[in-house]
Structure formats: structure tokens, C-alpha cells
Design a protein around this motif. Structure first.
Motif, PDB file in Angstrom:
ATOM      1  N   GLY A 257       0.795  -1.229   0.000  1.00 20.45           N
ATOM      2  CA  GLY A 257       0.000   0.000   0.000  1.00 20.45           C
ATOM      3  C   GLY A 257       0.824   1.274   0.000  1.00 20.45           C
ATOM      4  O   GLY A 257       0.324   2.336  -0.364  1.00 20.45           O
ATOM      5  N   SER A 258       2.081   1.167   0.406  1.00 15.89           N
ATOM      6  CA  SER A 258       2.917   2.372   0.475  1.00 15.89           C
ATOM      7  C   SER A 258       3.871   2.503  -0.706  1.00 15.89           C
ATOM      8  O   SER A 258       4.625   3.467  -0.802  1.00 15.89           O
ATOM      9  N   MET A 259       3.856   1.534  -1.631  1.00 22.71           N
ATOM     10  CA  MET A 259       4.780   1.577  -2.765  1.00 22.71           C
ATOM     11  C   MET A 259       4.334   2.600  -3.801  1.00 22.71           C
ATOM     12  O   MET A 259       3.154   2.859  -3.986  1.00 22.71           O
ATOM     13  N   LYS A 260       5.306   3.175  -4.491  1.00 21.01           N
ATOM     14  CA  LYS A 260       5.029   4.123  -5.570  1.00 21.01           C
ATOM     15  C   LYS A 260       5.931   3.804  -6.763  1.00 21.01           C
ATOM     16  O   LYS A 260       6.989   3.187  -6.598  1.00 21.01           O
ATOM     17  N   PRO A 261       5.527   4.191  -7.975  1.00 20.34           N
ATOM     18  CA  PRO A 261       6.268   3.791  -9.169  1.00 20.34           C
ATOM     19  C   PRO A 261       7.562   4.552  -9.411  1.00 20.34           C
ATOM     20  O   PRO A 261       8.436   4.081 -10.132  1.00 20.34           O
ATOM     21  N   GLN A 262       7.685   5.743  -8.844  1.00 19.54           N
ATOM     22  CA  GLN A 262       8.878   6.558  -9.064  1.00 19.54           C
ATOM     23  C   GLN A 262       9.493   6.964  -7.729  1.00 19.54           C
ATOM     24  O   GLN A 262       8.771   7.176  -6.754  1.00 19.54           O
ATOM     25  N   PRO A 263      10.835   7.079  -7.659  1.00 12.97           N
ATOM     26  CA  PRO A 263      11.471   7.406  -6.386  1.00 12.97           C
ATOM     27  C   PRO A 263      11.443   8.901  -6.090  1.00 12.97           C
ATOM     28  O   PRO A 263      11.431   9.739  -6.997  1.00 12.97           O
ATOM     29  N   GLY A 264      11.428   9.205  -4.792  1.00 10.19           N
ATOM     30  CA  GLY A 264      11.603  10.574  -4.337  1.00 10.19           C
ATOM     31  C   GLY A 264      12.873  10.673  -3.517  1.00 10.19           C
ATOM     32  O   GLY A 264      13.594   9.679  -3.327  1.00 10.19           O
ATOM     33  N   ALA A 265      13.170  11.855  -3.025  1.00  8.57           N
ATOM     34  CA  ALA A 265      14.395  12.055  -2.247  1.00  8.57           C
ATOM     35  C   ALA A 265      14.387  11.175  -1.004  1.00  8.57           C
ATOM     36  O   ALA A 265      13.407  11.147  -0.256  1.00  8.57           O
ATOM     37  N   GLY A 266      15.458  10.425  -0.811  1.00 10.31           N
ATOM     38  CA  GLY A 266      15.597   9.591   0.373  1.00 10.31           C
ATOM     39  C   GLY A 266      14.842   8.276   0.326  1.00 10.31           C
ATOM     40  O   GLY A 266      14.836   7.530   1.310  1.00 10.31           O
ATOM     41  N   ASP A 267      14.187   7.967  -0.798  1.00  8.24           N
ATOM     42  CA  ASP A 267      13.402   6.727  -0.890  1.00  8.24           C
ATOM     43  C   ASP A 267      14.301   5.505  -1.027  1.00  8.24           C
ATOM     44  O   ASP A 267      15.489   5.608  -1.325  1.00  8.24           O
ATOM     45  N   ARG A 268      13.673   4.331  -0.830  1.00  5.86           N
ATOM     46  CA  ARG A 268      14.362   3.060  -0.991  1.00  5.86           C
ATOM     47  C   ARG A 268      13.713   2.287  -2.141  1.00  5.86           C
ATOM     48  O   ARG A 268      12.511   2.364  -2.359  1.00  5.86           O
ATOM     49  N   ILE A 269      14.535   1.553  -2.863  1.00  2.00           N
ATOM     50  CA  ILE A 269      14.046   0.741  -3.970  1.00  2.00           C
ATOM     51  C   ILE A 269      13.776  -0.673  -3.475  1.00  2.00           C
ATOM     52  O   ILE A 269      14.542  -1.215  -2.685  1.00  2.00           O
ATOM     53  N   LEU A 270      12.646  -1.247  -3.900  1.00  2.00           N
ATOM     54  CA  LEU A 270      12.298  -2.621  -3.558  1.00  2.00           C
ATOM     55  C   LEU A 270      12.558  -3.500  -4.774  1.00  2.00           C
ATOM     56  O   LEU A 270      12.027  -3.244  -5.858  1.00  2.00           O
ATOM     57  N   VAL A 271      13.390  -4.527  -4.586  1.00  2.00           N
ATOM     58  CA  VAL A 271      13.773  -5.400  -5.697  1.00  2.00           C
ATOM     59  C   VAL A 271      13.534  -6.851  -5.308  1.00  2.00           C
ATOM     60  O   VAL A 271      13.917  -7.270  -4.204  1.00  2.00           O
ATOM     61  N   ARG A 272      12.885  -7.600  -6.208  1.00  2.00           N
ATOM     62  CA  ARG A 272      12.740  -9.040  -6.003  1.00  2.00           C
ATOM     63  C   ARG A 272      13.905  -9.742  -6.683  1.00  2.00           C
ATOM     64  O   ARG A 272      14.150  -9.566  -7.877  1.00  2.00           O
ATOM     65  N   LEU A 273      14.658 -10.529  -5.913  1.00  2.00           N
ATOM     66  CA  LEU A 273      15.750 -11.340  -6.445  1.00  2.00           C
ATOM     67  C   LEU A 273      15.216 -12.756  -6.676  1.00  2.00           C
ATOM     68  O   LEU A 273      14.563 -13.324  -5.793  1.00  2.00           O
ATOM     69  N   ILE A 274      15.474 -13.306  -7.841  1.00  2.00           N
ATOM     70  CA  ILE A 274      14.926 -14.610  -8.205  1.00  2.00           C
ATOM     71  C   ILE A 274      16.071 -15.600  -8.382  1.00  2.00           C
ATOM     72  O   ILE A 274      17.012 -15.351  -9.147  1.00  2.00           O
ATOM     73  N   PHE A 275      15.995 -16.710  -7.652  1.00  2.00           N
ATOM     74  CA  PHE A 275      17.060 -17.713  -7.643  1.00  2.00           C
ATOM     75  C   PHE A 275      16.567 -19.005  -8.292  1.00  2.00           C
ATOM     76  O   PHE A 275      15.575 -19.582  -7.856  1.00  2.00           O
ATOM     77  N   PHE A 276      17.224 -19.449  -9.331  1.00  2.00           N
ATOM     78  CA  PHE A 276      16.960 -20.774  -9.892  1.00  2.00           C
ATOM     79  C   PHE A 276      18.162 -21.190 -10.720  1.00  2.00           C
ATOM     80  O   PHE A 276      19.046 -20.388 -11.003  1.00  2.00           O
ATOM     81  N   GLY A 277      18.212 -22.475 -11.082  1.00  2.00           N
ATOM     82  CA  GLY A 277      19.365 -22.969 -11.834  1.00  2.00           C
ATOM     83  C   GLY A 277      20.633 -22.830 -11.016  1.00  2.00           C
ATOM     84  O   GLY A 277      20.677 -23.142  -9.824  1.00  2.00           O
ATOM     85  N   ASP A 278      21.691 -22.305 -11.637  1.00  2.00           N
ATOM     86  CA  ASP A 278      22.991 -22.183 -10.974  1.00  2.00           C
ATOM     87  C   ASP A 278      22.951 -21.227  -9.783  1.00  2.00           C
ATOM     88  O   ASP A 278      23.726 -21.385  -8.831  1.00  2.00           O
TER      89      ASP A 278
END
Length: 346
Positions: A257-278
Motif C-alpha cells: 500500500g505504500s509503494m510508488k512507481p517513481q522514487p523521491g528524495a531519500g526513498d528506498r528501492i524494492l527489488v525481487r531477487l529470483i534464484f533458480f538454476g545455478d
């Protein structure tokens, strides 16, 4: 084992304004000895597709070929012979309430005119195979849902079919019972070399049991291939929508609910890391923290199997400063790690 060649199925007359196209130019091959799942929303055409295999429906155009035989060209006698080679299990079991478990399994053999001694020799081992050798004299009303489905599976195997069709066979079962039925189908597939074609709207079923999958939407196959490849690299919007709730780590609502599509000053980026194979067995998370420093939060994570192959995902957050993001992206590229930017939070 099964080949759909430009198959179209329409219901209603061509002069009828309410004519409905259930299948529209379907091309699909079902590999011999494999477990293939067909997934899609209600009304997508799954049930119509599977009913074409044993001739319960006839294609309006195109060809349905089962083990080298074109279904649409068969006479009634030919269809009866085909149906002995194609077993089917159903969502609501379809057992006869007036017959015992033994007699339900024996029914297809009785219809085929098999001798009573041969029936007895065949049904006992089938009940043992599905784990219900001690329930031969029980009636359906005395059995649980999972036991009824096991009897349905034994009945489907009575004529020694080459192909087993499953029509939402676990939809009426609780999760624990579903897993036991899926384990039984995998065992049968492995021990008997039986080809299994199943339709379902349950992603967990396909993820657990199917080596190959096809996605159907509005009568068209929109995506198909190895289950792992389709699930981890879905290209069509329908596939991504179907998988959204069942694959990968789900973030808590207060974060979404608090996520937004573009960053503002001091914001943090949320990234999904996907693990498969090697990447599934490498200590990449620790290396990411070493690369970016201690200012990395792990927000959610999960690990699971898709068609027997490991698949994990981890959601991390770190400062959305250009220099930090650039270092992270360089690390992802060097390590071969798949990633998805989910958004930004304050």
C-alpha cells in the motif's frame, strides 16, 4: 501421445447468433509418458479440450490425434476401443453409490465382457496400488473424499489405458488430500509409464506434478512449454495473472500500500531477487550485502520447487540513490541473478 492440430470447436449453428467458439485454432502436443497440465480460468475451454480426446465432443475443424489415431474419423465401435485406452478421473468422483469399491473398479471390465476370474485378478492389485486393498467391500458413502478419488483412479486404470485424463480431479479435496492424490498420480506415471493429461485452475497442482504445461485463454493456447520455464519466465499477461498469487514472495499489504512507481528524495528501492538454476545454491545475498554495505533490508523470502526444480525469491530494499542502484545492477549482471523492480517506498 496426443496431438491437437488447428482444432476449433463451436457450439450452436452457424446461423445462430448465439454461436459460441469454445476452442479457436488450438495447436498442442502432449508428450508420451509425460504429465502435462492445461491451466486457465473458468470458461477458457479446458473441459472442452479434454473431452475432444476421448470423443465426448467432436471438433468443428482441425484434427485430434491420439496415439496415431484421428479421433474424429472413428466409428462408434472405434470410439469404444479408444475409450478403453483412455482412462478418466473426475472432480466429483462419479462412483456408483450402490456398488462397493471393488465393484466400481470392476465396472469397466464388466462392460468390456471380461471373465469374472480375470476381473478378480485385476481389481485386487489395482486397489492395492491406490492403497485401498482393505476397502474392497466398502460403499462410497463409507469412504472419505480422498478414498473415493483413489477408487476413481483405480477404475480409470482397470482397462490398462495408455492415457489418463484428469478433469479438475483434486478441486473437491482439501490440501493434504490433494497432495496425496498428486503423489499417487506421479507414482502411477513413473511405474506404469502412463501419459497423464490434466486440466486444472489450481497452480499448485501444475507446479507439483506437471513436467509440461499449456495456458489456455478464451479458447486459444497462449503459452506452453516446460512447466519450470513457463512459470519462471511467463510472457503472456494471462499466465502472469494466474501465477501472481501462487508464485514468488508476497509482500505484506502495508508495504504494497505504500509503494510508488517513481522514487523521491531519500526513498528506498524494492527489488525481487529470483534464484533458480545455478544461482539457487550460491551465497548471493551475502555478497549483495557486502557489495552495498549494511543498509540492505530483507523484507520477505521463500523457496519452493517447480516441477522438481528449486525456485526461490527474496525481496530486498536499499537506498534508491543512483550510485547504489548502479552498483547493485552491476552485481546482478555479473552474478546472473534475475531481478524485478517492484517499486519505491519512503
Amino acid at each position: 501421445m496426443v496431438d491437437f492440430q488447428s482444432v476449433t470447436k463451436r457450439f450452436g449453428s452457424s446461423r445462430d447468433e448465439n454461436q459460441f467458439t469454445a476452442l479457436d485454432g488450438v495447436d498442442l502436443s502432449v508428450a508420451r509418458g509425460a504429465i502435462t497440465g492445461i491451466i486457465g480460468r473458468s470458461g477458457a475451454g479446458k473441459s472442452t479440450l479434454i473431452r475432444l480426446v476421448n470423443g465426448l465432443e467432436k471438433a468443428t475443424s482441425g484434427r485430434v490425434v491420439v496415439d496415431g489415431v484421428e479421433v474424429g474419423s472413428l466409428s462408434e465401435t472405434g470410439l469404444r476401443d479408444l475409450r478403453r485406452q483412455v482412462g478418466m478421473i473426475f472432480q466429483h468422483f462419479n462412483l456408483l453409490s450402490s456398488r462397493t469399491a471393488f465393484d466400481n473398479v470392476a465396472l469397466p471390465l464388466e462392460i468390456a465382457g471380461v471373465d469374472k476370474n480375470e476381473i478378480r485378478a485385476k481389481v485386487g492389485p489395482l486397489l492395492d496400488l491406490v492403497g485401498l486393498g482393505d476397502k474392497a467391500d466398502r460403499y462410497p458413502s463409507e469412504l472419505s473424499g480422498g478414498q473415493k478419488q483413489r477408487i476413481g483412479i483405480a477404475r480409470a486404470l482397470a482397462t490398462s489405458p495408455k492415457l489418463l485424463l484428469s478433469d479438475e480431479a483434486t478441486s473437491a479435496l482439501d490440501p493434504e488430500t490433494t497432495q496425496s492424490i498428486l503423489a499417487l498420480l506421479k507414482q502411477i506415471n513413473a511405474e506404469l509409464g502412463l501419459t497423464v493429461l490434466l486440466i486444472t485452475h489450481e497452480m499448485e497442482v501444475v507446479k507439483t506434478i506437471a513436467s509440461h504445461v499449456a495456458v489456455i485463454d478464451r479458447g486459444k493456447i497462449v503459452e506452453q512449454g516446460r512447466t519450470f520455464d513457463v512459470f519462471t519466465g511467463a510472457k503472456h499477461e494471462t499466465t502472469r495473472s494466474l501465477l501472481s498469487a501462487s508464485l514468488g514472495t508476497q509482500l505484506p499489504e502495508w508495504i504494497r500500500g505504500s509503494m510508488k512507481p517513481q522514487p523521491g528524495a531519500g526513498d528506498r528501492i524494492l527489488v525481487r531477487l529470483i534464484f533458480f538454476g545455478d544461482t539457487a545454491f550460491q551465497p548471493l545475498t551475502g555478497r549483495l550485502v557486502a557489495e552495498l554495505g549494511a543498509d540492505v533490508n530483507i523484507l520477505a523470502g521463500s523457496i519452493e520447487e517447480i516441477a522438481g526444480e528449486p525456485y526461490g525469491s527474496l525481496v530486498v530494499a536499499y537506498p534508491a540513490e543512483p550510485a547504489v542502484v548502479e552498483r547493485a545492477n552491476r552485481f546482478y549482471a555479473e552474478s546472473g541473478l534475475s531481478t524485478e523492480v517492484l517499486g519505491y517506498v519512503a
